[in-house]
Design a protein around this motif. Sequence first.
Motif, short mmCIF file in Angstrom:
data_model
loop_
_atom_site.label_atom_id
_atom_site.label_comp_id
_atom_site.label_asym_id
_atom_site.label_seq_id
_atom_site.Cartn_x
_atom_site.Cartn_y
_atom_site.Cartn_z
N GLN A 1 -12.08 9.79 8.92
CA GLN A 1 -13.41 10.03 8.42
C GLN A 1 -14.58 9.93 9.13
OE1 GLN A 1 -13.12 7.01 5.17
NE2 GLN A 1 -12.62 8.64 3.82
N GLY B 1 -11.51 -2.63 -6.88
CA GLY B 1 -11.77 -1.73 -6.28
C GLY B 1 -10.97 -1.30 -5.16
N PHE B 2 -10.46 -2.22 -4.44
CA PHE B 2 -9.54 -1.97 -3.21
C PHE B 2 -8.23 -1.25 -3.81
CE2 PHE B 2 -7.07 -3.64 0.62
CZ PHE B 2 -7.08 -2.62 1.32
N SER C 1 1.04 -1.03 0.19
CA SER C 1 -0.13 -0.03 -0.12
C SER C 1 0.99 1.06 0.01
CB SER C 1 -1.00 0.08 1.31
OG SER C 1 -1.86 1.27 1.37
N ALA D 1 -7.82 0.34 -6.59
CA ALA D 1 -8.03 1.62 -7.20
C ALA D 1 -8.13 2.63 -6.01
CB ALA D 1 -9.31 1.65 -8.10
N CYS D 2 -8.84 2.29 -4.97
CA CYS D 2 -8.96 3.32 -3.68
C CYS D 2 -7.79 3.64 -3.08
CB CYS D 2 -10.07 2.96 -2.91
SG CYS D 2 -9.45 1.56 -1.67
N LEU D 3 -6.69 2.85 -3.31
CA LEU D 3 -5.27 3.09 -2.78
C LEU D 3 -4.53 3.81 -3.85
CD1 LEU D 3 -4.60 -0.61 -1.33
CD2 LEU D 3 -5.15 1.83 0.00
N GLY D 4 -5.15 4.10 -5.14
CA GLY D 4 -4.36 4.73 -6.09
C GLY D 4 -3.43 4.12 -6.98
N GLY E 1 -17.95 10.11 5.32
CA GLY E 1 -16.83 10.16 4.72
C GLY E 1 -15.97 11.52 4.64
N MET F 1 -5.13 4.17 4.33
CA MET F 1 -6.75 3.94 3.96
C MET F 1 -7.65 3.77 5.08
SD MET F 1 -9.22 4.52 2.02
CE MET F 1 -8.01 5.03 0.56
N PRO F 2 -8.49 4.59 5.48
CA PRO F 2 -8.51 5.96 4.85
C PRO F 2 -7.16 6.99 5.24
CG PRO F 2 -9.84 5.94 6.83
CD PRO F 2 -9.34 4.51 6.61
N GLN G 1 -8.50 0.79 7.43
CA GLN G 1 -8.24 -0.51 6.46
C GLN G 1 -6.97 -0.99 6.23
OE1 GLN G 1 -10.74 -0.98 2.86
NE2 GLN G 1 -11.54 1.00 3.23
#
Length: 390
Positions: free
Chosen positions: A48, A152-153, A39, A155-158, A91, A43-44, A132
């Motif tokens: 949040q 999805g995971f 990673s 992508a959410c980590l960039g 969020g 994340m986040p 996370q």
Amino acid sequence: MIKVEDAIAIIEANSKKMPTKLISVSKALGYVLAEKVISPIDMPPFRQSAMDGYAFTHSIRHQYDIIGTSQAGDHSNIKLKNTEAIRIFTGAFVPDNADTVVMQEHVMANKDSILIATMPEKFSNVRPKGEQIRKEDIVFEANTLITPAAIGFLACLGITEVEVYKKPKAAILVTGNELVQPGKKLKKGKIFESNSVMLEAALETIGIKKTKVYRVKDNLKATKNALKSILKKYDVVLISGGISVGDYDFVKEALLQNGVQELFYKINQKPGKPMFFGSKNETLVFALPGNPASSLTNFYIYVSPAIKNKLGFTEIHKTKVVRKLNSDIKNSTGKTLFLKAKYDETKVTVLDGQSSAMLNTFAVANSLLIVPEDIQEYKKGQLVTLLPID
């Protein structure tokens, strides 16, 4: 002729993993990771809110002045006093000195202040930074299958690219003068050819989406020439039919004349005895029986694990299950039997129609019941081993 377990071991020893490539995360569905993923962020990445409500510093107070709003995407430097709160949404960034979010349903509010009717516990409804995953933690180990959730995971980590094993190129060669394509007129002495579409579908269930199908008549020269071209282009070659010992079975001879190394021929099993496995360079060759049920049986037992190995899976064999037998079974053949069967939570039933030429039983089966070659009889109520099938 070799034992089933020896055939499995030989295939495992000769089915090497494919080379790797860098691929976009958005196109990686169904691939297997060739290296672990780390990673790049927490994340986040900030604290949040887990609810729509109000952020405040927890105390014995119930009334707070509203001094601002934090929406998703905002980054506010608001400094709250212990008498103040902000309107906040799911969020959104939680101010550094706020430690709790109260749900809006538990608050009486006007535009200037709130009265908390039901006080939450301290730290409620605040997602901690790195809840996370923490920066530098392992996201996925190598040999992990990439699923929609995994995409999805990532992508959410960039993360935009990952290293994966390439998928093997697969071809199917169908032999047989008696075969007619579905949709064409069926003349006397002919049958519709079904093995190619069946094997294509079976390959798709393990991640091979594109398969090229070739067809050849029962002729040594034609079979040899077709294989000469195919063996140069593909990583896995499945051949349907022509591998027995009849006068018009030319596949084995054509393979050997093309320089394919024979690793075994014929397995002590029923159905599916006349199978050839060999290799040329890095290409694996499975010459399967022409009878549909035999062909599909051998796909599940031998072909599928070999391809999963090449794809990079750690677990290449399906987990076997054990159930109580619903009837007696006799085995006078001295061979390992693979019987089409259907199991539920407690028991298994052997289905009628076990002929190697018949697919109707296979179409409703959910397992192959394994009767080892040295077992002559199973009694009703005994525990037996099953290989689940798709």
